[in-house]
Design a protein around this motif. Structure first.
Motif, PDB file in Angstrom:
ATOM      1  N   VAL A  67      15.841 -18.873 -24.992  1.00 60.78           N
ATOM      2  CA  VAL A  67      16.912 -17.999 -25.464  1.00 60.78           C
ATOM      3  C   VAL A  67      17.461 -17.241 -24.263  1.00 60.78           C
ATOM      4  CG1 VAL A  67      15.357 -16.095 -26.045  1.00 60.78           C
ATOM      5  CG2 VAL A  67      17.584 -16.221 -27.136  1.00 60.78           C
ATOM      6  N   GLN A  88       7.662 -16.802 -33.538  1.00 59.97           N
ATOM      7  CA  GLN A  88       8.539 -15.646 -33.454  1.00 59.97           C
ATOM      8  C   GLN A  88       8.152 -14.750 -32.276  1.00 59.97           C
ATOM      9  OE1 GLN A  88      10.266 -14.316 -37.447  1.00 59.97           O
ATOM     10  NE2 GLN A  88       8.102 -14.613 -37.916  1.00 59.97           N
ATOM     11  N   TYR A 100      13.264 -13.256 -31.919  1.00 51.71           N
ATOM     12  CA  TYR A 100      13.769 -14.622 -31.761  1.00 51.71           C
ATOM     13  C   TYR A 100      12.847 -15.567 -32.525  1.00 51.71           C
ATOM     14  CZ  TYR A 100      14.784 -19.194 -29.799  1.00 51.71           C
ATOM     15  OH  TYR A 100      15.093 -20.522 -29.655  1.00 51.71           O
ATOM     16  N   HIS A 102      11.925 -19.297 -32.917  1.00 55.92           N
ATOM     17  CA  HIS A 102      12.101 -20.548 -32.178  1.00 55.92           C
ATOM     18  C   HIS A 102      12.378 -21.723 -33.105  1.00 55.92           C
ATOM     19  CE1 HIS A 102      12.129 -23.084 -28.770  1.00 55.92           C
ATOM     20  NE2 HIS A 102      10.892 -23.561 -28.876  1.00 55.92           N
ATOM     21  N   SER A 106      17.253 -18.694 -33.853  1.00 53.21           N
ATOM     22  CA  SER A 106      18.081 -17.543 -34.207  1.00 53.21           C
ATOM     23  C   SER A 106      17.529 -16.273 -33.583  1.00 53.21           C
ATOM     24  CB  SER A 106      18.142 -17.381 -35.726  1.00 53.21           C
ATOM     25  OG  SER A 106      16.842 -17.171 -36.264  1.00 53.21           O
ATOM     26  N   THR A 107      18.442 -15.387 -33.182  1.00 48.86           N
ATOM     27  CA  THR A 107      18.066 -14.099 -32.605  1.00 48.86           C
ATOM     28  C   THR A 107      18.646 -12.990 -33.470  1.00 48.86           C
ATOM     29  OG1 THR A 107      18.096 -15.053 -30.372  1.00 48.86           O
ATOM     30  CG2 THR A 107      18.127 -12.654 -30.541  1.00 48.86           C
TER      31      THR A 107
END
Length: 207
Positions: A67, A88, A100, A102, A106-107
């Motif tokens: 990310v 996470q 985040y 994985h 998504s963040t």
């Protein structure tokens, strides 16, 4: 980033062959000890495309950024905490807590506002809650001081655990019933314990 045995004798620089232009911080082991996550930032570039959360094998191979946090206005990422039974990751960016995922790539900004002053987020062992410190105004001291909070993993149901002194660095007990933290309540930085529901604060060191 180095690895070591518990005695400090078997020390290995696992990022020795990687570029030295990046600062690598806050390493975290995966639960099976096969991978290491870390935060990296490049202090030299105006657009810091290398900034972010990275993952590698325990021997320093298969390094990949998972990310990106390239915006220099938000500062560098800090305080990585990997939930040890999942995918996470918690980290801090410009005094805001991000999570985040994985698996979904998504963040999410858990702090939610631009004037947040959160720090040092850590998972509870069941992954259902997050402990952190945040600044609050203390009318008795006439200044902002840090207090320990807990919130649900989605950022909801925030509860303040400590009420007095300047407190930071929360850590959950192995059974999840207590929180250890550093407090200046006695006038010096000492280790304190408090129940997970915010009751029974007790000073455990007098150094």
């Amino acid at each position: 980033i180095w690895t070591s045995d518990i005695l400090g004798t078997e020390q290995v620089n696992v990022t020795e062959k990687l570029t030295r232009s990046l600062f690598r911080t806050y390493p975290n082991w995966s639960a099976d000890k096969r991978q290491i996550s870390f935060l990296a930032y490049d202090p030299t570039q105006e657009l810091r495309t290398s900034n972010g959360l990275w993952l590698m094998q325990a021997d320093g191979t298969a390094v990949q950024k998972i990310v990106s946090t390239p915006d220099p206005g938000l500062g560098r990422p800090q305080y990585l905490n990997w939930f040890n039974r999942g995918s996470q990751f918690l980290f801090l960016l410009s005094d805001r807590i991000f999570i985040y995922n994985h698996e979904s790539a998504s963040t999410t900004n858990l702090s939610g506002v631009f004037d947040a002053s959160d720090s040092a987020p850590v998972w509870t062992y069941d992954g259902k809650s997050i402990l952190y410190a945040a600044y609050q105004y203390d009318p008795r001291l006439l200044k902002n001081v840090r207090q320990i909070f807990i919130m649900d993993a989605d950022g909801g149901h925030r509860r303040q655990l400590t009420m007095d002194g300047d407190n930071y660095g929360p850590a959950i007990s192995p059974d999840g019933s207590q929180v250890a933290y550093i407090s200046f309540k006695s006038g010096y930085p000492e280790i304190w314990l408090i129940d997970i529901n915010g009751y029974n604060p007790i000073q455990v060191t007098s150094l």
